[in-house]
Scaffold this motif. Structure first.
Motif, PDB file in Angstrom:
ATOM      1  N   ARG A   1      12.634 -29.193 -16.271  1.00 25.07           N
ATOM      2  CA  ARG A   1      13.026 -27.649 -16.041  1.00 25.07           C
ATOM      3  C   ARG A   1      12.413 -26.929 -14.700  1.00 25.07           C
ATOM      4  N   GLU A   2      10.929 -27.705 -14.493  1.00 21.93           N
ATOM      5  CA  GLU A   2       9.921 -26.957 -13.216  1.00 21.93           C
ATOM      6  C   GLU A   2      10.709 -27.634 -12.476  1.00 21.93           C
ATOM      7  N   LYS A   3      11.171 -28.784 -12.342  1.00 20.80           N
ATOM      8  CA  LYS A   3      11.628 -28.983 -11.207  1.00 20.80           C
ATOM      9  C   LYS A   3      13.102 -28.908 -10.399  1.00 20.80           C
ATOM     10  N   GLN A   4      13.862 -28.761 -11.509  1.00 15.08           N
ATOM     11  CA  GLN A   4      14.516 -27.317 -11.475  1.00 15.08           C
ATOM     12  C   GLN A   4      14.727 -26.609 -10.780  1.00 15.08           C
ATOM     13  N   ASP A   5      13.977 -25.687 -11.455  1.00 17.63           N
ATOM     14  CA  ASP A   5      13.568 -24.735 -11.070  1.00 17.63           C
ATOM     15  C   ASP A   5      12.493 -24.275  -9.571  1.00 17.63           C
ATOM     16  N   VAL A   6      11.874 -25.631  -9.332  1.00 15.77           N
ATOM     17  CA  VAL A   6      11.556 -25.833  -8.229  1.00 15.77           C
ATOM     18  C   VAL A   6      12.672 -25.787  -6.916  1.00 15.77           C
ATOM     19  N   LEU A   7      14.090 -26.349  -6.896  1.00 19.16           N
ATOM     20  CA  LEU A   7      14.622 -26.793  -6.183  1.00 19.16           C
ATOM     21  C   LEU A   7      16.124 -25.700  -6.534  1.00 19.16           C
ATOM     22  N   GLY A   8      15.960 -25.201  -7.266  1.00 21.99           N
ATOM     23  CA  GLY A   8      16.929 -23.754  -7.622  1.00 21.99           C
ATOM     24  C   GLY A   8      16.173 -22.580  -6.358  1.00 21.99           C
ATOM     25  N   ARG A   9      14.984 -22.550  -6.593  1.00 26.24           N
ATOM     26  CA  ARG A   9      14.770 -20.868  -5.278  1.00 26.24           C
ATOM     27  C   ARG A   9      14.281 -22.459  -3.791  1.00 26.24           C
ATOM     28  N   ILE A  10      13.850 -23.438  -3.753  1.00 29.28           N
ATOM     29  CA  ILE A  10      14.061 -24.173  -2.453  1.00 29.28           C
ATOM     30  C   ILE A  10      15.795 -24.495  -2.009  1.00 29.28           C
ATOM     31  N   LEU A  11      16.489 -24.822  -2.448  1.00 27.31           N
ATOM     32  CA  LEU A  11      18.148 -25.594  -1.768  1.00 27.31           C
ATOM     33  C   LEU A  11      17.852 -23.658  -0.839  1.00 27.31           C
ATOM     34  N   PRO A  12      18.279 -22.382  -1.465  1.00 28.11           N
ATOM     35  CA  PRO A  12      19.100 -21.357  -0.645  1.00 28.11           C
ATOM     36  C   PRO A  12      18.621 -21.212   0.034  1.00 28.11           C
ATOM     37  N   GLU A  13      16.902 -21.397   0.739  1.00 27.83           N
ATOM     38  CA  GLU A  13      16.378 -21.080   1.563  1.00 27.83           C
ATOM     39  C   GLU A  13      16.547 -22.404   2.728  1.00 27.83           C
ATOM     40  N   MET A  14      16.782 -23.272   1.516  1.00 30.16           N
ATOM     41  CA  MET A  14      16.740 -24.748   3.376  1.00 30.16           C
ATOM     42  C   MET A  14      17.948 -24.355   3.543  1.00 30.16           C
ATOM     43  N   ALA A  15      18.953 -24.212   3.029  1.00 28.33           N
ATOM     44  CA  ALA A  15      20.347 -23.689   3.442  1.00 28.33           C
ATOM     45  C   ALA A  15      20.390 -22.577   4.361  1.00 28.33           C
ATOM     46  N   ASP A  16      20.321 -20.940   4.068  1.00 23.52           N
ATOM     47  CA  ASP A  16      20.007 -20.626   5.236  1.00 23.52           C
ATOM     48  C   ASP A  16      18.886 -20.745   6.292  1.00 23.52           C
ATOM     49  N   LYS A  17      18.160 -21.788   6.088  1.00 24.94           N
ATOM     50  CA  LYS A  17      17.590 -22.463   7.462  1.00 24.94           C
ATOM     51  C   LYS A  17      18.200 -23.691   8.173  1.00 24.94           C
ATOM     52  N   VAL A  18      18.708 -24.448   7.533  1.00 23.54           N
ATOM     53  CA  VAL A  18      19.722 -24.688   8.417  1.00 23.54           C
ATOM     54  C   VAL A  18      20.926 -23.642   9.093  1.00 23.54           C
ATOM     55  N   SER A  19      21.154 -23.164   8.105  1.00 18.18           N
ATOM     56  CA  SER A  19      22.115 -22.229   8.930  1.00 18.18           C
ATOM     57  C   SER A  19      21.731 -21.585  10.470  1.00 18.18           C
ATOM     58  N   GLU A  20      20.426 -21.216   9.984  1.00 14.45           N
ATOM     59  CA  GLU A  20      20.007 -20.590  11.558  1.00 14.45           C
ATOM     60  C   GLU A  20      19.580 -21.198  12.788  1.00 14.45           C
ATOM     61  N   VAL A  21      19.095 -22.603  11.897  1.00 14.28           N
ATOM     62  CA  VAL A  21      18.561 -23.130  13.555  1.00 14.28           C
ATOM     63  C   VAL A  21      19.850 -23.891  13.942  1.00 14.28           C
ATOM     64  N   THR A  22      20.990 -24.522  12.883  1.00 14.77           N
ATOM     65  CA  THR A  22      22.134 -24.931  13.974  1.00 14.77           C
ATOM     66  C   THR A  22      23.202 -23.981  14.059  1.00 14.77           C
ATOM     67  N   GLY A  23      23.129 -22.733  13.297  1.00 12.48           N
ATOM     68  CA  GLY A  23      23.901 -21.743  14.561  1.00 12.48           C
ATOM     69  C   GLY A  23      25.453 -22.218  13.265  1.00 12.48           C
ATOM     70  N   ARG A  24      25.042 -23.174  12.689  1.00 17.40           N
ATOM     71  CA  ARG A  24      26.406 -23.124  11.727  1.00 17.40           C
ATOM     72  C   ARG A  24      26.817 -22.561  10.676  1.00 17.40           C
ATOM     73  N   PRO A  25      27.252 -21.938  10.140  1.00 12.78           N
ATOM     74  CA  PRO A  25      27.894 -21.226   8.470  1.00 12.78           C
ATOM     75  C   PRO A  25      27.174 -22.540   7.301  1.00 12.78           C
ATOM     76  N   ARG A  26      26.461 -21.561   6.364  1.00  8.60           N
ATOM     77  CA  ARG A  26      25.952 -21.770   5.784  1.00  8.60           C
ATOM     78  C   ARG A  26      26.276 -22.451   4.832  1.00  8.60           C
TER      79      ARG A  26
END
Length: 838
Positions: free
Chosen positions: A707-732
């Motif tokens: 559960r703790e691992k899923q909570d961490v992943l649940g928080r950081i995956l959207p942030e990582m997706a947003d960061k990838v979109s921002e850096v690459t200029g591609r859709p999220r």
């Protein structure tokens, strides 16, 4: 000598004066002064003990009658005293028996029965009556209505402590609204300082008797405390068994021998004991003969002895021919050769076995030739052959001319005057050399072995008679004496192990004597013979007693009882197979409840039971507590300061010992004695349940980490997706299924297109999953694939039970017209291993 002692006896008649002051003491009078022995040592404990004895009686009575127990307990204050009322719905007690049941100590129906019972001695409830009259001066008031009778019987009585008999003040009939049952009312000096122990007893009784309904009313309770039954299944009916041979003592055995109607020991064993059939009885009788008569030592015949020269199988035949006269050459030769050939077929022989061989061959030759071989001829032939085999006797012992010299007339020669030769080349010494050599270590040199064999042979040859009969104890002394002689004369040591090995080697080759065992009456009148029989019984392997005399709760109902009274997250229970202690079978059961509403502070709660009765007092003196303290609970996930003692944590541990004879530490039956066999079974039962607790706690910790691992992943995956979109200029990036793939979860995702609803199930775990999926829809669904639909008050439950293989995917569909609300529920898999995207 003191002045008092020196003057005692100077006056005439002192013995008579002392004798006049002596008198018999009744059991009631004894317990009147020693009531603490029965658990009535204070007002607080006396009240608890009285409740316990009455409730135990009620449970036994209802169960024996096949009635589900309904028990009512009421405690009220009456001036300076407390009034205790206990009612049950049992079968009732007859008018003739009722006064004795309640007004006579040591009166009961179970003392002589070998089957599981809560009470056995016939003391408990009458002791409560005695305590009541001693402290309040009031009689016991008892109402009982036997099943099927129109009226109840009412008694008021006390116990006459001088005679241990009931003293009845009121005896009348009365009406009672119960169709059957018993009610007892006692007034006693008591207090409620043991309220917690009283509550523990009642609650624990409900736990261990899930088939009973119990109601308690007491001062301070706003409403009755009720314990409903968790099952309508009565305990299994027990059957009385006979004593087991491994469980009797010498005095009891002699008493049984005196009372039996059997004449033979074999018949006595089969009639009076359980698990003894003909084969087992024969084994016991053989062992009895070994102890009572001793065994006959057996020696190798010449054909199998290579260490002695000069003696051959032909020598046996020659010796027999020389000992037989007047039978004709052909018959004599056939007889001698027949005995010699049969002797050669054996690897060792005792004198009794040789006598049997001679007798069988003589019978066969008589049938073939018509010649008669009488008892003297047979004895002479046996003596002659035995002289060759064992090297005992003189050649002049048997005179063939004395045997049957006048047809069927017979002489009476005495062969017992034979002397044995014990030199190094004697048959006995040769056999003993081989036995000692095989039984001792290779570090013993040949000279030491030969010296030991010759010393032993000398002592064996000195035994009375030539049959070499000897008891095992005497053989042990004889070997020890020979070993001491060798140590003194030859400076060769034979230690305890070597001596034991030599004794066992000689004894194992010896033969059980053919003598009939003494009759029962002879054994009953001979203490030493009875002791030999007892040792034979104890030394024989006999099946454990049958267990239909026991009624364990069963693991299922142990768990049900815990569930009924304890709100926990986890339950486990174990019932062991039956074992035996002192001839009495017993079964140990254990249960564990963990978590939930159980307090986490302090030590675990330990529930101790014996024959379905809670043990409330003397916890520290009980074998159950000792076992719990010695188990390493840290291995099972519970805190245990210092690594020993009672564990801490939110847990309840229940232990039940069921037996035909529970070994209590005292008459109050508050603690189980430290019997190793019972302690071992308690530990095994507890560990069996504790292993399930360990698995549960490990799984829970694993799920918590997940559960703790899923909570961490649940928080950081959207942030990582947003960061990838921002850096690459591609859709999220689409990360809807990423969490399930990373965590190896089962993923359930709902998609809706036009009027079609699709549930896509993907199994990313490494095992197959059987799921229970329910989609709750606010509009009526149609075209449901594989599932079922249930309409409940305007909501539709669409249900599927798909099995999805590891790495596989399933698609579940249905149709809905117009707008609708959806709510999905997934079972069959832990929440921590599930990802739902709606």
């Amino acid at each position: 000598m003191t002045s008092f002692q020196s003057s005692l006896g100077e006056d005439e008649g002192i013995a008579e004066e002392l004798a006049e002051s002596q008198r018999e003491i009744s059991i009631a009078e004894f317990f009147e002064k020693n009531k603490h022995m029965l658990g009535f040592d204070s007002g607080a404990r006396g009240l608890v003990t009285a409740v316990k004895e009455a409730v135990d009686n009620a449970l036994d009575a209802t169960e024996e009658a096949g009635i589900l127990p309904d028990i009512y307990v009421e405690i009220t204050e009456v001036g300076d005293y407390y009034r205790l009322v206990i009612e049950d719905n049992g079968p009732g007690i007859t008018k003739e028996q009722l006064p004795k049941v309640f007004g006579k100590l040591l009166y009961g129906s179970r003392f002589h029965k070998r089957e599981q019972n809560r009470g056995q001695q016939g003391i408990g409830i009458s002791a409560a009556v005695l305590y009541s009259q001693l402290t309040s001066g009031q009689p016991a008031r008892i109402t009982s209505r036997p099943k099927g009778q129109s009226e109840a019987q009412y008694f008021e009585l006390i116990i006459d402590t001088d005679t241990n008999e009931p003293e009845i003040s009121v005896d009348e009939t009365t009406s009672w609204d119960r169709p059957h049952g018993t009610r007892i009312e006692l007034e006693m000096e008591a207090n409620m300082r043991a309220r917690s122990q009283l509550h523990d007893y009642v609650k624990h009784t409900a736990v261990v008797n899930p088939h009973a309904r119990i109601e308690l009313r007491e001062p301070g309770l706003d409403e009755p405390w009720k314990f409903e039954r968790a099952t309508d299944e009565l305990p299994a009916e027990t059957k009385e068994i006979r004593p087991h041979p491994h469980g009797v003592e010498l005095g009891a055995l002699i008493k049984m021998l005196e009372a039996t109607e059997s004449y033979s020991i074999s018949g006595f064993l089969q009639e009076e004991f359980t698990r003894v059939g003909k084969k087992t009885a024969d084994s016991v009788v053989d062992a009895f003969r070994d102890r009572h008569y001793g065994r006959e030592l057996a020696w190798s015949p010449p054909s199998s002895r290579s260490t002695v020269t000069g003696a051959t199988n032909d020598d046996v035949a020659d010796a027999i021919e020389a000992a037989v006269a007047n039978k004709g050459a052909a018959a004599t030769s056939a007889f001698a050769e027949g005995v010699a050939e049969t002797v050669a077929e054996n690897d060792r022989l005792s004198r009794s076995e040789l006598e049997a061989i001679v007798g069988n061959v003589a019978d066969a030759v008589e049938d073939d030739t018509g010649r008669t071989f009488g008892s003297t001829v047979r004895e002479n032939a046996t003596t002659a052959a035995w002289r060759v085999i064992a090297g005992v006797g003189d050649a002049d012992d048997a005179d063939p001319a004395d045997a049957d010299s006048a047809g069927s007339a017979e002489a009476t020669d005495d062969p017992d005057s034979a002397d044995a030769s014990a030199d190094g080349d004697s048959p006995i010494a040769a056999d003993l050399y081989a036995l000692v050599d095989e039984a001792t270590s290779t570090r013993k040199d040949d000279a030491a072995i030969r010296a030991m064999a010759e010393a032993l042979a000398f002592r064996v040859a000195d035994l009375e008679g030539d049959a070499f009969r000897i008891a095992r104890d005497d053989l042990e002394r004889l070997v020890a004496d020979a070993a001491n002689f060798v140590a003194e004369q030859h400076d060769a040591t034979f230690g305890e192990t070597a001596r034991e090995n030599v004794v066992e080697a000689v004894w194992s080759r010896a033969r059980t004597v053919p003598d009939d065992p003494p009759k029962v009456r002879e054994v009953a009148g001979d203490r030493d013979a009875a002791a030999d029989l007892l040792e034979a019984m104890r030394g024989t392997d006999i099946l454990a007693p049958p267990t239909d005399c026991l009624a364990p709760i069963t693991a299922e109902l142990v768990e049900a009882g815990l569930r009924k009274e304890y709100d926990a997250d986890f339950y486990a229970a174990a019932t062991r197979d039956a074992e035996v202690h002192g001839g009495d079978p017993f079964i140990v059961e254990a249960g564990i409840a963990y978590g939930g509403e159980i307090p986490a502070d302090g030590s675990v709660e330990l529930l101790r039971f014996a024959n379905r009765v809670p043990l409330v007092y003397q916890r520290g003196a009980c074998a159950t507590t000792d076992v719990i303290r010695t188990i390493g609970w840290r291995n099972y996930g519970l805190d245990q300061p210092g690594g020993s003692g009672m564990p801490n944590g939110p847990a309840v541990i229940s232990i039940h010992v069921a037996s035909t004879n529970v070994p209590f530490t005292s008459e109050s039956k508050d603690a189980i004695a430290n019997v190793p066999a019972i302690e071992d079974e308690i530990e095994l039962a507890v560990r069996e349940a504790a292993r399930e607790l360990k698995s549960y706690l490990n799984r829970r910790r694993s799920m918590q980490q997940r559960r703790e691992k899923q909570d961490v992943l649940g928080r950081i995956l959207p942030e990582m997706a947003d960061k990838v979109s921002e850096v690459t200029g591609r859709p999220r990036p689409d990360i809807d299924g990423a969490l399930a793939r990373i965590m190896n979860n089962v993923s359930v995702e709902r998609e809706r297109e036009d009027g079609t609803v699709r549930l896509v199930v993907e199994n990313h775990s490494d095992v197959n999953e059987q799921l229970e999926i329910t989609d709750i829809v606010s509009a009526e669904p149609t075209d449901v694939s594989e599932g079922t639909v249930v309409d409940m008050d305007g909501e539709w439950f669409v249900q599927w039970n798909p099995e999805v293989a590891s790495g596989d995917e399933r698609e579940l569909t249905y149709s809905v017209d117009g707008d609708a609300d959806f709510e999905i529920s997934v079972g069959g898999v832990e929440t921590e291993k599930l990802t739902v995207n709606e």
